[in-house]
Design a protein around this motif. Structure first.
Motif, PDB file in Angstrom:
ATOM      1  N   UNK A 207       0.812  -1.214   0.000  1.00 32.94           N
ATOM      2  CA  UNK A 207       0.000   0.000   0.000  1.00 32.94           C
ATOM      3  C   UNK A 207       0.851   1.273   0.000  1.00 32.94           C
ATOM      4  N   UNK A 208       1.987   1.252   0.711  1.00 27.93           N
ATOM      5  CA  UNK A 208       2.727   2.486   0.954  1.00 27.93           C
ATOM      6  C   UNK A 208       4.111   2.565   0.331  1.00 27.93           C
ATOM      7  N   UNK A 209       4.720   1.428   0.029  1.00 32.41           N
ATOM      8  CA  UNK A 209       6.093   1.456  -0.469  1.00 32.41           C
ATOM      9  C   UNK A 209       6.158   1.992  -1.895  1.00 32.41           C
ATOM     10  N   UNK A 210       7.031   2.965  -2.172  1.00 33.53           N
ATOM     11  CA  UNK A 210       7.183   3.455  -3.553  1.00 33.53           C
ATOM     12  C   UNK A 210       7.631   2.321  -4.474  1.00 33.53           C
ATOM     13  N   UNK A 211       7.106   2.321  -5.683  1.00 33.80           N
ATOM     14  CA  UNK A 211       7.427   1.252  -6.622  1.00 33.80           C
ATOM     15  C   UNK A 211       8.639   1.573  -7.500  1.00 33.80           C
ATOM     16  N   UNK A 212       9.120   2.810  -7.479  1.00 33.30           N
ATOM     17  CA  UNK A 212      10.253   3.163  -8.328  1.00 33.30           C
ATOM     18  C   UNK A 212      11.569   2.738  -7.667  1.00 33.30           C
ATOM     19  N   UNK A 213      12.638   2.551  -8.433  1.00 39.87           N
ATOM     20  CA  UNK A 213      13.922   2.116  -7.869  1.00 39.87           C
ATOM     21  C   UNK A 213      14.488   3.148  -6.890  1.00 39.87           C
ATOM     22  N   UNK A 214      15.237   2.650  -5.927  1.00 42.34           N
ATOM     23  CA  UNK A 214      15.936   3.500  -4.960  1.00 42.34           C
ATOM     24  C   UNK A 214      17.424   3.437  -5.297  1.00 42.34           C
ATOM     25  N   UNK A 215      18.025   4.584  -5.579  1.00 42.71           N
ATOM     26  CA  UNK A 215      19.446   4.618  -5.918  1.00 42.71           C
ATOM     27  C   UNK A 215      20.280   4.499  -4.647  1.00 42.71           C
ATOM     28  N   UNK A 216      21.088   3.465  -4.585  1.00 41.06           N
ATOM     29  CA  UNK A 216      21.855   3.177  -3.382  1.00 41.06           C
ATOM     30  C   UNK A 216      22.829   4.309  -3.056  1.00 41.06           C
ATOM     31  N   UNK A 217      23.366   4.960  -4.071  1.00 41.02           N
ATOM     32  CA  UNK A 217      24.328   6.049  -3.841  1.00 41.02           C
ATOM     33  C   UNK A 217      23.710   7.210  -3.074  1.00 41.02           C
TER      34      UNK A 217
END
Length: 333
Positions: A207-217
């Motif tokens: 429900x709440x987590x963004x679906x786009x990638x998270x850049x580790x840097x």
């Protein structure tokens, strides 16, 4: 002392609850919540009683019992197939590559991508050994008994199997990974989210987590440093998994960033190498082994000695409740 692995029963609730309070958090499969644990035991009882001969949403909870005192000193769990009640979420570490013709440079950025890749796999987890019993190889007995159970009930498990290792938790019970990634989207700290997930499941993530990638840097140094790193108490468990043929394939837990290990079920060493024999006699000499017998709720596993000609030592025979002509499965210790 004599120890045996057996199916968990509703009467084990208090013992399991007392152990759950010792885990220190981040142990989703063993929450210190009596209602949640009671529901697990009910689900376990139904799973052992089920006549399904295919992978499904079954939970098999096993306990380590000291037969001299009757005390429960450890637990482990096997899930027939994850992702059936609600999607099984992981972060998969991937790479996003960009190239600039003007600069004549290519950049490769690591990203975390929310994934359901592991839906449908079986899972081994929930392994916890009471601090008073952390000697004599009992952790190995707990861990490998699960594979003998799978070998004896192979049709109930998928072709792929996973194991989630707890990630790094700080002295205050927080998670650097949670604080650096998911915590920013949920309005709760790691302990609150971990407990909620253990009791209610992880639909709130969808429900709440963004679906786009998270850049580790873009994460803090602290958050980056713990990605794919097991909790210090889980390093031995990671080595045991690697010895069985599990590997880290860039999947990490969405809560604490701990590594998710995966393997092909039939290539897990203790599944592949399990031998199924009929006891020819009771004899006291032989090679050290893990020995199991029984189906479903009657499953039992202990250390024993297997001799030439398919003999079994008397102590193991007593713990397993078998004798000459009994059918067992075993692997070398």
């Amino acid at each position: 002392m004599n120890y045996v692995i057996r199916a968990a029963k509703p009467g084990d609730l208090q013992s399991i609850y007392e152990m759950a309070k010792l885990t220190g958090g981040g142990f989703t499969n063993l929450p210190p919540d009596k209602k949640a644990l009671s529901a697990k035991l009910e689900r376990t009882e139904a799973s052992f009683a089920s006549d399904k001969e295919y992978p499904s949403d079954e939970l098999y909870l096993l306990v380590l019992e000291d037969t001299d005192s009757g005390e429960v000193r450890g637990t482990c769990q096997i899930f027939g197939q994850v992702g059936q009640r609600w999607p099984f979420y992981s972060y998969r570490i991937g790479t996003d590559s960009k190239h600039s013709e003007q600069l004549d440079r290519t950049f490769h950025a690591q990203v975390l991508m929310l994934s359901n890749d592991l839906n449908g796999a079986s899972e081994v987890g929930g392994l916890f050994l009471h601090p008073a019993a952390r000697a004599g190889g009992l952790g190995l007995l707990l861990a490998r008994s699960r594979y003998l159970f799978i070998a004896r009930h192979r049709a109930r498990f998928g072709d792929r199997i996973l194991a989630e290792l707890r990630g790094v938790i700080d002295e205050a019970g927080g998670s650097p990974f949670w604080d650096g990634v998911a915590g920013k989207f949920f309005g709760m700290n790691f302990q609150e989210a971990d407990q909620f997930n253990a009791v209610h499941g992880n639909q709130f993530i969808a429900d709440l987590m963004p679906k786009h990638p998270v850049y580790i840097a873009m994460l803090s140094d602290h958050a980056r440093s713990v990605i794919g790193v097991p909790h210090p108490t889980g390093r031995a468990a990671m080595r045991m998994l690697e010895n069985e043929g599990f590997a880290f394939e860039n999947y990490v837990d969405i809560f604490d960033g701990g590594p998710t290990m995966t393997a092909r079920t039939d290539q897990v060493a203790s599944v592949r190498n399990a031998k199924h024999i009929e006891i020819s006699a009771i004899a006291e000499t032989g090679q050290d082994a893990l020995v199991a017998t029984g189906q479903l709720a009657d499953f039992r596993c202990c250390f024993g000695k297997i001799g030439d000609g398919a003999t079994l030592d008397s102590e193991a025979a007593k713990l397993l409740g078998v004798g000459k002509g009994g059918e067992i499965s075993w692997i070398g210790r």
